[in-house]
Write an enzyme that holds these catalytic residues in place. Structure first.
Site, PDB file in Angstrom:
ATOM      1  N   ILE A   1       5.034  41.787  20.189  1.00 53.18           N
ATOM      2  CA  ILE A   1       4.037  40.823  19.692  1.00 53.18           C
ATOM      3  C   ILE A   1       3.203  41.491  18.597  1.00 53.18           C
ATOM      4  O   ILE A   1       2.760  40.854  17.641  1.00 53.18           O
ATOM      5  CB  ILE A   1       3.159  40.341  20.867  1.00 53.18           C
TER       6      ILE A   1
ATOM      7  N   ASP B   1       9.098  56.076   7.633  1.00 46.89           N
ATOM      8  CA  ASP B   1       9.537  57.440   7.298  1.00 46.89           C
ATOM      9  C   ASP B   1      11.063  57.599   7.290  1.00 46.89           C
ATOM     10  O   ASP B   1      11.617  58.245   6.401  1.00 46.89           O
ATOM     11  CB  ASP B   1       8.875  58.479   8.203  1.00 46.89           C
TER      12      ASP B   1
ATOM     13  N   GLY C   1       2.892  52.360  18.665  1.00 46.12           N
ATOM     14  CA  GLY C   1       2.326  53.388  17.768  1.00 46.12           C
ATOM     15  C   GLY C   1       3.177  54.638  17.673  1.00 46.12           C
ATOM     16  O   GLY C   1       2.867  55.557  16.935  1.00 46.12           O
TER      17      GLY C   1
ATOM     18  N   ASP D   1       2.601  51.469  12.698  1.00 44.30           N
ATOM     19  CA  ASP D   1       2.094  52.700  13.327  1.00 44.30           C
ATOM     20  C   ASP D   1       1.084  53.445  12.456  1.00 44.30           C
ATOM     21  O   ASP D   1       0.330  54.271  12.958  1.00 44.30           O
ATOM     22  CB  ASP D   1       3.252  53.654  13.645  1.00 44.30           C
TER      23      ASP D   1
HETATM   24  O1  F6P Z   1       7.625  51.965  14.392  1.00 45.20           O
HETATM   25  C1  F6P Z   1       7.239  50.696  14.779  1.00 45.20           C
HETATM   26  C2  F6P Z   1       7.498  50.478  16.238  1.00 45.20           C
HETATM   27  O2  F6P Z   1       7.095  49.168  16.581  1.00 45.20           O
HETATM   28  C3  F6P Z   1       6.848  51.496  17.171  1.00 45.20           C
HETATM   29  O3  F6P Z   1       5.482  51.288  17.361  1.00 45.20           O
HETATM   30  C4  F6P Z   1       7.689  51.348  18.419  1.00 45.20           C
HETATM   31  O4  F6P Z   1       7.724  52.517  19.181  1.00 45.20           O
HETATM   32  C5  F6P Z   1       9.067  51.061  17.839  1.00 45.20           C
HETATM   33  O5  F6P Z   1       8.874  50.588  16.524  1.00 45.20           O
HETATM   34  C6  F6P Z   1       9.874  50.080  18.621  1.00 45.20           C
HETATM   35  O6  F6P Z   1      11.122  50.026  18.040  1.00 45.20           O
HETATM   36  P1  F6P Z   1      12.246  48.973  18.426  1.00 45.20           P
HETATM   37  O7  F6P Z   1      11.851  47.656  17.830  1.00 45.20           O
HETATM   38  O8  F6P Z   1      13.465  49.530  17.799  1.00 45.20           O
HETATM   39  O9  F6P Z   1      12.280  48.902  19.904  1.00 45.20           O
END
Ligand code: F6P
Length: 359
Positions: free
Chosen positions: A284, A115, A182, A139
């Site tokens: 992972i 998004d 998620g 997600d």
């Molecule tokens: O949007 C994908 C996602 O993996 C989410 O599920 C999670 O909250 C976030 O990105 C983690 O982001 P980052 O890799 O920036 O820590």
């Protein structure tokens, strides 16, 4: 024709399969040139961050996770961090990106992202850049597509983890709390929880009552099942409580979720006479190659993105509707987040087979 492609936001299994689908269709079907823009939109700001793509150069990438073009969370050209007098200030460098797009001789740009990336793509479209979006995120939280690629693989990874956690939980008669990703929706937790045989699934869409969770675990012990698997989505909230966050991401300023699993474990340990352990599955879920479903979906998305360019239908994002690949405007694509219906059929199924949803 010369088209560009970039991958923005967090990585996700299937990005390379989209790149391959785009490059093969553009080069083989239409004989167009393709240019890879590296590190998301940053590649349109920085010098030397592009590379020619052709079927030879993308050979072998279909089963590989991540993105050969790299990705970045900090490359929003409308809010780009720059150092000024020893301080970091956010600047609008969208004009520079527009110039770069023209200088590179591009006729269209395919933007693969979630998004946040689609919002940036839409702004560029409104400034006159011919843009097409491809929806990515594990997600699965984009309203305008039935599925995003990467979600199926993430669910599969989490399911395997739950299978493994089952055997160790059962051997030690323990409760294992598993925190899954998620963001603000519980798709990964609900789907993998059902497919991995979880006993409780806590999702952001249903505020959970920890007493109900503990009653469920005690009930299982009474019936002779002295272990339990509790799946907790990172965005899950207790009744009357709020989301558990780790603070803001340094680069993007986006809220980082995490920690609810450990809290739930402590609450359970305080109320039930049982050993509790916590597993945070983390990245992972995002890493590794795409499963066959995501390879096919990514390839179809890549192909359709090129077709939209051929038809001159810009400012749109490809999407999955039932079995068909269609498209929606970028305005519609980013309008609404797709959350789980707490009274919908998947939740009803989970509860009917005895899974506690914390209510
Ligand atoms: O949007 C994908 C996602 O993996 C989410 O599920 C999670 O909250 C976030 O990105 C983690 O982001 P980052 O890799 O920036 O820590």
């Amino acid at each position: 024709m010369k088209i560009g492609i970039l991958t923005g936001g967090g990585d996700c299994p299937g990005l390379n399969a989209v790149i391959r689908g785009v490059v093969k269709t553009a080069c083989k079907k239409y004989n167009w040139d393709c240019l890879g823009i590296e590190s998301g939109f940053e590649g349109l700001i920085l010098e030397g961050h592009t590379r020619e793509l052709n079927p030879y150069r993308i050979r072998g990438i279909l089963p590989i996770g991540g993105t050969i073009l790299w990705s970045s969370n900090k490359g929003d050209p409308f809010n780009y961090p720059q150092e000024e007098n020893g301080k970091v200030v956010k600047k609008d460098l969208s004009g520079r990106a527009m110039e770069k797009f023209k200088d590179l001789g591009l006729n269209a740009l395919i933007v693969v992202g979630g998004d946040g990336t689609m919002t940036i793509a839409n702004k560029f479209y409104k400034m006159g850049m011919p843009v097409i979006g491809v929806p990515k995120t594990i997600d699965n939280d984009l309203m305008s597509t039935d599925l995003t690629f990467g979600f199926s693989t993430a669910v599969e990874t989490a399911t395997y983890a739950l299978d493994k956690l089952h055997t160790t939980a059962a051997s030690h008669k323990r409760v294992i709390v598993v925190e899954l990703m998620g963001r603000y929706v519980g798709w990964i937790a609900l789907h993998s929880g059902i497919s991995g045989g979880a006993d409780c699934i806590l999702i952001p869409e249903i505020l959970f009552d920890i007493d109900k969770v503990c009653e469920h675990i005690k009930g299982r012990v009474k019936q002779g099942s002295s272990f339990s698997i509790v799946v907790v989505s990172e965005g899950a909230k207790p009744l009357g409580g709020s989301v558990t966050a780790l603070g803001l991401d340094k680069s993007s300023g986006v809220e980082r979720l995490g920690g609810i699993g450990e809290k739930v474990a402590k609450w359970i340990e305080g109320k039930v006479d049982v050993d509790v352990r916590t597993t945070v599955l983390g990245h992972i879920q995002r890493g590794g190659g795409p499963n066959s479903f995501d390879r096919i979906l990514s390839t179809r998305f890549g192909y359709e993105a090129v077709e939209l360019i051929k038809e001159g239908r810009f400012g749109r994002m490809v999407c999955l509707k039932g079995q068909d690949i269609e498209s929606v405007t970028l305005d519609d694509a980013i309008a609404k987040q797709k959350a789980i219906d707490p009274d919908g059929s998947i939740v009803k199924t989970a509860e009917a087979i005895g899974i506690c949803m914390g209510r």
